[in-house]
Each structure stands twice: as structure tokens, then as C-alpha cells.
Design an enzyme around this catalytic site. Structure first.
Site, short mmCIF file in Angstrom:
data_model
loop_
_atom_site.label_atom_id
_atom_site.label_comp_id
_atom_site.label_asym_id
_atom_site.label_seq_id
_atom_site.Cartn_x
_atom_site.Cartn_y
_atom_site.Cartn_z
N GLU A 42 -15.18 -38.21 24.83
CA GLU A 42 -16.42 -37.97 25.42
C GLU A 42 -17.12 -38.86 26.17
O GLU A 42 -17.84 -38.62 27.31
CB GLU A 42 -17.22 -37.23 24.39
CG GLU A 42 -16.57 -36.22 23.36
CD GLU A 42 -15.81 -36.85 22.37
OE1 GLU A 42 -15.81 -36.14 21.31
OE2 GLU A 42 -14.90 -37.85 22.51
N CYS A 80 -19.96 -39.93 19.04
CA CYS A 80 -19.94 -39.09 20.42
C CYS A 80 -20.98 -37.71 20.35
O CYS A 80 -21.35 -37.67 21.39
CB CYS A 80 -18.75 -38.44 20.53
SG CYS A 80 -17.30 -40.04 20.92
N THR A 98 24.04 -47.69 6.66
CA THR A 98 23.84 -47.60 8.00
C THR A 98 23.42 -49.20 8.70
O THR A 98 23.96 -49.57 9.60
CB THR A 98 22.74 -46.72 8.31
OG1 THR A 98 23.03 -45.63 8.00
CG2 THR A 98 22.30 -46.73 9.94
N LEU A 143 18.92 -39.19 4.49
CA LEU A 143 18.42 -37.90 5.08
C LEU A 143 18.12 -36.62 4.33
O LEU A 143 17.30 -36.17 4.08
CB LEU A 143 19.06 -37.64 6.38
CG LEU A 143 18.96 -38.52 7.60
CD1 LEU A 143 20.19 -38.56 8.57
CD2 LEU A 143 17.69 -38.18 8.47
#
Length: 342
Positions: free
Chosen positions: A46, A80, A197, A289
Site C-alpha cells: 500500500e 498501512c 538419500t 515421504l
């Protein structure tokens, strides 16, 4: 409001942990000013929109559109809503309410009390989608969780790499998919993988195929058994290792102790919440996962279906919902899932 959303997206890499916000000022059906929140700590949308108006006298006859409720509290910048009131703008159109406790309707109340006409809920669904990470973070007290993996057409993440001869990473999707993944990394706060991993693939988890911010790297290593030679321990990017061992941290490599005798996922998410990390991509492996899926701790999933078959190997995770859309990336299909149960 559509233009507000377009502008807001320009802050996707730098606005966090603040929300992305866009603002447009209209006088007699003509845009005379616009702005967006460029960076956390700097002027809000804004303010930038009002400052962009050349003839400030027109503000008294204008409407300001903003994708998110104007703030009412003093943070790193002044409220704002106060600036809108001081500018004597008679009408404000708001996309959606800010759920953040220090705002939550207070900006709207303040402007209405000042005699300003306030209209709410314009393109509300689109505005909520824009800041899904921010809203999830504040409403659920955890990061927005994105799951990502690639799988073969016959449902495997990987071949059986239990033998040392099969130690190289297996590539399932294509180069275009890789660029899409790297672009996504620039939009999230952190990226998480498990021990196997890291050991088998030795990934860097950095952004190389796109321009943008580098996510924080997260690694689970219960026994601190991973070698110091891994890319994740190179100190080039901030990295957190979750372990049960007492390990001394060093530059860009922090060890955080968690209790592996209990559920570690809430502990990890609590730690990330405390650090104001609003989103995390979980990239593997399959067991990690599936743990997020089974516990309902996910918001979106991106699954890349490569044009290949493994016949046997490491099974891909199973999602309890069908995809809501699919996209062709040459010979790879990207399917997008949303958690409707959380």
C-alpha cells in the site's frame, strides 16, 4: 484485484516471512498507482502504491485495492491502515483477511471507524491461495509442506541399490523436470531429505538450474553416521542436521538434537516454526515421504512420472487422494496433489 495478485507474486523470493501483497489505486476507472511488498523489512504494498501516485490530490477520490488486509500494527514499518486514513482514500477493496494475530481484522476495523468504505472478499480464494504458505504457518503453527518425488510408470522410486555396484543415482525424469524442480526450490524456505538419500545420492540440494534464493538444507541423520565428505556438509549453504547425538555445530552446519524414541516429524516442524521457516520441500526418500503422508503432515505433492520402467526396486509412496491436475513435460508427466484432509 487480479492485477494486485500479479504484482504480489513479484515478491515471491524476498517477501517471506511476510506475506506477498499487491496493491492498485484507481481513479475514475484508471490505474494511477500500484505497488507490491518487495522485501521483508521494507515498505508494504500500500505504501509503494500510494507513493507511486504522481498527483496525491487524486487520492481523496480514489479506491485502493489490496490483496491482503492492510496492517494495523507497528512492525518493521508503520501501519498501512494509518497511511490510508491519512491519505483520505475513501474506499478500500480487500481480497482476504490477514489471519496473523496482530492484524486479524484490526486494520479493517480501524479504517471503518475512520469512515472509509471497505469491501471484502474480492477474489478471496485466489488471494488465499497466493499466501498459502503464510496462512498455514500462522494457522497451523508449522511450515507449509510440499512433497516431491519422481517415479517410474510401474511405481518405483529407485532400483535396488543395496549392492555397492549400484551406487550411482538413478535418473527417472528429464532435464525440463530438473529445471522445474530447481525453480520450485527458490520458492520454498527449506528442503529435507533422509539419511539413505544423502548417502546414496550425495545431493547438493542447491539451486543451479534457475535464478533465485537458496533454500535451507535439512538432513535427518540419527546416528551421525554420514561422512564429512558429503556435499550437504560442505558449508556452502546453511544446513541443519537432525540427530540424537551430541555434535558440535560449525559454520553453516548446525546439529539439532531430537528425540528419536518418539515421533520426530512434529519435533522437526516445531524447530522450523521457531526459526520462521514457512515452507519445506520433502524430497526423499520413500520412507520419509510416506511418514509425512501417513501422519497427514503435508499440503501439496508434486510427482514426476518418468517414461521408464524398473520392474522391481524401491516402491514409490502412496497418496490417499487423486491428482487434481497433470502437466506434460515432454516425456515426463507432472501430477499435482492437494491434501484435503488436514
Amino acid at each position: 484485484m487480479n492485477r494486485c495478485i500479479e504484482l504480489a507474486r513479484l515478491g515471491i523470493n524476498d517477501a517471506a516471512p511476510n506475506p506477498m501483497v499487491g496493491s492498485v489505486i484507481v481513479h475514475n476507472d484508471k490505474i494511477i498507482g500500484e505497488g507490491f511488498h518487495r522485501k521483508c523489512g521494507e515498505a508494504h504494498a500500500e505504501v509503494n502504491a500510494i507513493n507511486s501516485v504522481k498527483d496525491k490530490s487524486l487520492l481523496k477520490e480514489s479506491t485502493i485495492y489490496v490483496s491482503l488486509e492492510p496492517c494495523a500494527h507497528f512492525g518493521k514499518t508503520p501501519p498501512c491502515s494509518d497511511l490510508i486514513i491519512a491519505s483520505e482514500i475513501p474506499r478500500v477493496v480487500v481480497g482476504c483477511i490477514d489471519p496473523f494475530a496482530e492484524v486479524a481484522g484490526k486494520g479493517i476495523e480501524k479504517m471503518k471507524n475512520a469512515g472509509i468504505e471497505v469491501e471484502l472478499g474480492i477474489l478471496e480464494e485466489e488471494c488465499l491461495e497466493l499466501n498459502k504458505r503464510f496462512f498455514t504457518f500462522h494457522q497451523k503453527k508449522r511450515p507449509f509442506i510440499v512433497l516431491k518425488w519422481a517415479q517410474t510408470l510401474d511405481g518405483f522410486l529407485d532400483i535396488d541399490r543395496s549392492q555397492i555396484a549400484f551406487g550411482q543415482p538413478t535418473w527417472i525424469s528429464n532435464e525440463l523436470s530438473r529445471r522445474v524442480v530447481h525453480k520450485q526450490r527458490t520458492e520454498e524456505g527449506a528442503i529435507l531429505i533422509g539419511t539413505n538419500t544423502a548417502l546414496k545420492d550425495n545431493p547438493s540440494l542447491t539451486v543451479r538450474e534457475w535464478h533465485g534464493n537458496q533454500p535451507m538444507r535439512l538432513l535427518i541423520d540419527r546416528k551421525n553416521r554420514l561422512p564429512e565428505s558429503l556435499h550437504l556438509k560442505d558449508g556452502k549453504q546453511p544446513t541443519i542436521v537432525f540427530t540424537e547425538e551430541d555434535v558440535v555445530s560449525k559454520a553453516n552446519l548446525e546439529y539439532v538434537k531430537v528425540d528419536f524414541q518418539t515421533n520426530i516429524l512434529p519435533q522437526i516442524l516445531d524447530e522450523l516454526y521457531k526459526r520462521e521457516i514457512q515452507s519445506v520441500v520433502v524430497e526423499g526418500g520413500g520412507q520419509l515421504l510416506q511418514s509425512f503422508i501417513d501422519q497427514g503432515l503435508w499440503d501439496e505433492a508434486y510427482v514426476y512420472f518418468g517414461n521408464t520402467f524398473f520392474v522391481k526396486g524401491v516402491p514409490a509412496p502412496h497418496l490417499p487422494v487423486p491428482p487434481i491436475k497433470s502437466e506434460s513435460l515432454h516425456d515426463t508427466f507432472l501430477k499435482f496433489f492437494v491434501n484435503r484432509f488436514d
